[in-house]
Design a protein around this motif. Sequence first.
Motif, PDB file in Angstrom:
ATOM      1  N   ALA A 107      14.041  -4.892  25.527  1.00 39.75           N
ATOM      2  CA  ALA A 107      14.004  -5.507  26.936  1.00 39.75           C
ATOM      3  C   ALA A 107      14.721  -4.916  27.766  1.00 39.75           C
ATOM      4  CB  ALA A 107      13.836  -7.151  26.726  1.00 39.75           C
ATOM      5  N   SER A 108      15.950  -4.705  27.245  1.00 41.27           N
ATOM      6  CA  SER A 108      16.948  -3.984  28.544  1.00 41.27           C
ATOM      7  C   SER A 108      16.668  -2.691  28.750  1.00 41.27           C
ATOM      8  CB  SER A 108      18.329  -3.841  27.568  1.00 41.27           C
ATOM      9  OG  SER A 108      18.195  -2.898  26.662  1.00 41.27           O
ATOM     10  N   SER A 109      15.581  -2.069  28.466  1.00 39.21           N
ATOM     11  CA  SER A 109      15.374  -0.858  28.788  1.00 39.21           C
ATOM     12  C   SER A 109      13.803  -0.779  29.512  1.00 39.21           C
ATOM     13  CB  SER A 109      15.269   0.393  27.860  1.00 39.21           C
ATOM     14  OG  SER A 109      14.253   0.021  26.772  1.00 39.21           O
ATOM     15  N   LEU A 110      13.492  -1.984  29.868  1.00 39.81           N
ATOM     16  CA  LEU A 110      12.077  -2.157  30.208  1.00 39.81           C
ATOM     17  C   LEU A 110      12.152  -2.320  31.695  1.00 39.81           C
ATOM     18  CD1 LEU A 110      10.114  -4.142  27.613  1.00 39.81           C
ATOM     19  CD2 LEU A 110       9.793  -1.819  27.995  1.00 39.81           C
ATOM     20  N   VAL A 111      11.352  -1.530  32.678  1.00 36.09           N
ATOM     21  CA  VAL A 111      11.296  -1.870  34.241  1.00 36.09           C
ATOM     22  C   VAL A 111       9.996  -2.050  34.570  1.00 36.09           C
ATOM     23  CG1 VAL A 111      11.840  -0.968  36.144  1.00 36.09           C
ATOM     24  CG2 VAL A 111      13.485  -0.502  34.525  1.00 36.09           C
ATOM     25  N   VAL A 112       9.674  -2.930  35.513  1.00 39.16           N
ATOM     26  CA  VAL A 112       8.377  -3.194  35.942  1.00 39.16           C
ATOM     27  C   VAL A 112       8.332  -2.880  37.599  1.00 39.16           C
ATOM     28  CG1 VAL A 112       6.571  -4.799  36.439  1.00 39.16           C
ATOM     29  CG2 VAL A 112       8.080  -5.269  34.345  1.00 39.16           C
ATOM     30  N   HIS A 113       7.287  -1.791  37.837  1.00 37.78           N
ATOM     31  CA  HIS A 113       7.082  -1.392  39.102  1.00 37.78           C
ATOM     32  C   HIS A 113       5.850  -1.966  39.557  1.00 37.78           C
ATOM     33  CE1 HIS A 113      10.190   1.662  38.396  1.00 37.78           C
ATOM     34  NE2 HIS A 113       9.489   1.822  37.445  1.00 37.78           N
ATOM     35  N   CYS A 114       5.635  -2.306  40.871  1.00 40.72           N
ATOM     36  CA  CYS A 114       4.450  -2.974  41.467  1.00 40.72           C
ATOM     37  C   CYS A 114       4.349  -2.441  42.518  1.00 40.72           C
ATOM     38  CB  CYS A 114       4.298  -4.518  41.261  1.00 40.72           C
ATOM     39  SG  CYS A 114       5.445  -5.448  42.340  1.00 40.72           S
ATOM     40  N   SER A 115       3.072  -2.361  43.169  1.00 42.03           N
ATOM     41  CA  SER A 115       2.439  -2.307  44.441  1.00 42.03           C
ATOM     42  C   SER A 115       1.491  -3.388  44.576  1.00 42.03           C
ATOM     43  CB  SER A 115       1.958  -0.821  44.684  1.00 42.03           C
ATOM     44  OG  SER A 115       1.572  -0.739  46.053  1.00 42.03           O
ATOM     45  N   LEU A 116       1.719  -3.963  45.845  1.00 46.14           N
ATOM     46  CA  LEU A 116       0.576  -5.155  46.265  1.00 46.14           C
ATOM     47  C   LEU A 116       0.058  -5.017  47.599  1.00 46.14           C
ATOM     48  CD1 LEU A 116       3.148  -7.887  45.305  1.00 46.14           C
ATOM     49  CD2 LEU A 116       1.430  -7.133  43.685  1.00 46.14           C
ATOM     50  N   THR A 117      -1.076  -5.457  47.856  1.00 50.93           N
ATOM     51  CA  THR A 117      -1.716  -5.534  49.153  1.00 50.93           C
ATOM     52  C   THR A 117      -2.541  -6.525  49.080  1.00 50.93           C
ATOM     53  OG1 THR A 117      -2.851  -4.314  50.947  1.00 50.93           O
ATOM     54  CG2 THR A 117      -3.575  -3.929  49.037  1.00 50.93           C
ATOM     55  N   HIS A 118      -2.778  -7.072  50.397  1.00 47.56           N
ATOM     56  CA  HIS A 118      -3.719  -8.125  50.773  1.00 47.56           C
ATOM     57  C   HIS A 118      -4.369  -8.332  52.220  1.00 47.56           C
ATOM     58  CE1 HIS A 118      -0.689 -11.152  52.478  1.00 47.56           C
ATOM     59  NE2 HIS A 118      -0.127 -10.796  51.409  1.00 47.56           N
ATOM     60  N   THR A 119      -5.431  -8.617  52.202  1.00 47.26           N
ATOM     61  CA  THR A 119      -6.159  -8.613  53.666  1.00 47.26           C
ATOM     62  C   THR A 119      -6.516 -10.357  53.388  1.00 47.26           C
ATOM     63  OG1 THR A 119      -8.348  -8.106  52.999  1.00 47.26           O
ATOM     64  CG2 THR A 119      -6.842  -6.236  53.594  1.00 47.26           C
ATOM     65  N   GLN A 120      -7.139 -10.420  54.723  1.00 52.11           N
ATOM     66  CA  GLN A 120      -7.873 -11.794  54.681  1.00 52.11           C
ATOM     67  C   GLN A 120      -9.118 -11.866  53.789  1.00 52.11           C
ATOM     68  OE1 GLN A 120      -9.639 -12.090  58.703  1.00 52.11           O
ATOM     69  NE2 GLN A 120      -7.620 -13.377  59.249  1.00 52.11           N
ATOM     70  N   ASP A 121      -9.584 -10.828  53.063  1.00 48.09           N
ATOM     71  CA  ASP A 121     -10.816 -10.816  51.958  1.00 48.09           C
ATOM     72  C   ASP A 121     -10.457 -10.508  50.580  1.00 48.09           C
ATOM     73  OD1 ASP A 121     -12.409 -11.640  54.218  1.00 48.09           O
ATOM     74  OD2 ASP A 121     -12.758  -9.428  54.657  1.00 48.09           O
ATOM     75  N   ASP A 122      -9.436  -9.701  50.385  1.00 45.70           N
ATOM     76  CA  ASP A 122      -9.048  -9.366  49.173  1.00 45.70           C
ATOM     77  C   ASP A 122      -7.514  -9.033  48.940  1.00 45.70           C
ATOM     78  OD1 ASP A 122     -11.827  -8.502  48.348  1.00 45.70           O
ATOM     79  OD2 ASP A 122     -11.605  -7.392  49.943  1.00 45.70           O
ATOM     80  N   ALA A 123      -7.259  -9.128  47.682  1.00 41.40           N
ATOM     81  CA  ALA A 123      -5.646  -8.864  47.303  1.00 41.40           C
ATOM     82  C   ALA A 123      -5.741  -8.179  45.921  1.00 41.40           C
ATOM     83  CB  ALA A 123      -5.138 -10.445  47.019  1.00 41.40           C
ATOM     84  N   MET A 124      -4.878  -7.009  45.978  1.00 44.72           N
ATOM     85  CA  MET A 124      -4.779  -6.208  44.720  1.00 44.72           C
ATOM     86  C   MET A 124      -3.256  -5.835  44.537  1.00 44.72           C
ATOM     87  SD  MET A 124      -7.243  -3.287  46.123  1.00 44.72           S
ATOM     88  CE  MET A 124      -7.206  -2.473  44.647  1.00 44.72           C
ATOM     89  N   ALA A 125      -3.279  -5.601  43.209  1.00 41.71           N
ATOM     90  CA  ALA A 125      -1.760  -5.556  42.489  1.00 41.71           C
ATOM     91  C   ALA A 125      -2.063  -4.462  41.531  1.00 41.71           C
ATOM     92  CB  ALA A 125      -1.349  -6.638  41.826  1.00 41.71           C
ATOM     93  N   TYR A 126      -1.106  -3.709  41.365  1.00 39.18           N
ATOM     94  CA  TYR A 126      -0.855  -2.672  40.516  1.00 39.18           C
ATOM     95  C   TYR A 126       0.458  -2.599  39.799  1.00 39.18           C
ATOM     96  CZ  TYR A 126      -0.986   2.350  38.770  1.00 39.18           C
ATOM     97  OH  TYR A 126      -1.172   3.407  38.223  1.00 39.18           O
ATOM     98  N   VAL A 127       0.431  -2.521  38.480  1.00 39.40           N
ATOM     99  CA  VAL A 127       1.665  -2.788  37.794  1.00 39.40           C
ATOM    100  C   VAL A 127       1.834  -1.607  36.809  1.00 39.40           C
ATOM    101  CG1 VAL A 127       2.808  -4.111  36.110  1.00 39.40           C
ATOM    102  CG2 VAL A 127       1.612  -5.246  37.851  1.00 39.40           C
ATOM    103  N   ILE A 128       3.138  -0.830  37.003  1.00 35.93           N
ATOM    104  CA  ILE A 128       3.425   0.027  35.827  1.00 35.93           C
ATOM    105  C   ILE A 128       4.725  -0.601  35.174  1.00 35.93           C
ATOM    106  CG2 ILE A 128       4.591   2.088  35.450  1.00 35.93           C
ATOM    107  CD1 ILE A 128       3.090   3.141  37.892  1.00 35.93           C
TER     108      ILE A 128
END
Length: 132
Positions: A107-128
């Motif tokens: 666990a000490s070596s794990l990192v989570v990267h994310c990118s998020l976006t949303h509009t009035q209609d849709d929401a998206m997420a990307y995780v590494i």
Amino acid sequence: MILGVGIDSVQVKRFSQWSSISATQLKKIFSEEEIAYCLKSPRLSAQRFAVRFALREAFFKALCSMQQRSPLPFLKVCKAVSLLHSEYNIPIVRANWHVLGEDDASASSLVVHCSLTHTQDDAMAYVIIERC
């Protein structure tokens, strides 16, 4: 080294009534800080809940690809993940790796990267999920 990748998209209208759901129900998925942030702006609450839900779905997919199996029940993964913001409003994913089945050394070596976006209609997420 990249261990897992996940992406998810949801329709915001699915979350239009979530601001009226009880705190007890919302706490099954979101942290108290996330709930407070989402409810702070009634006009944006559906978008905020939607993008946080999409984050959990994307994280779940990344975790499955990392562990090469379906790790845990989705709701257990939901409670182990939360979204914070840095002082510059950059999204930060906090994961409780012990709940997710990772030992201290791993666990000490794990990192989570994310990118998020949303509009009035849709929401998206990307995780590494990456091992540093």
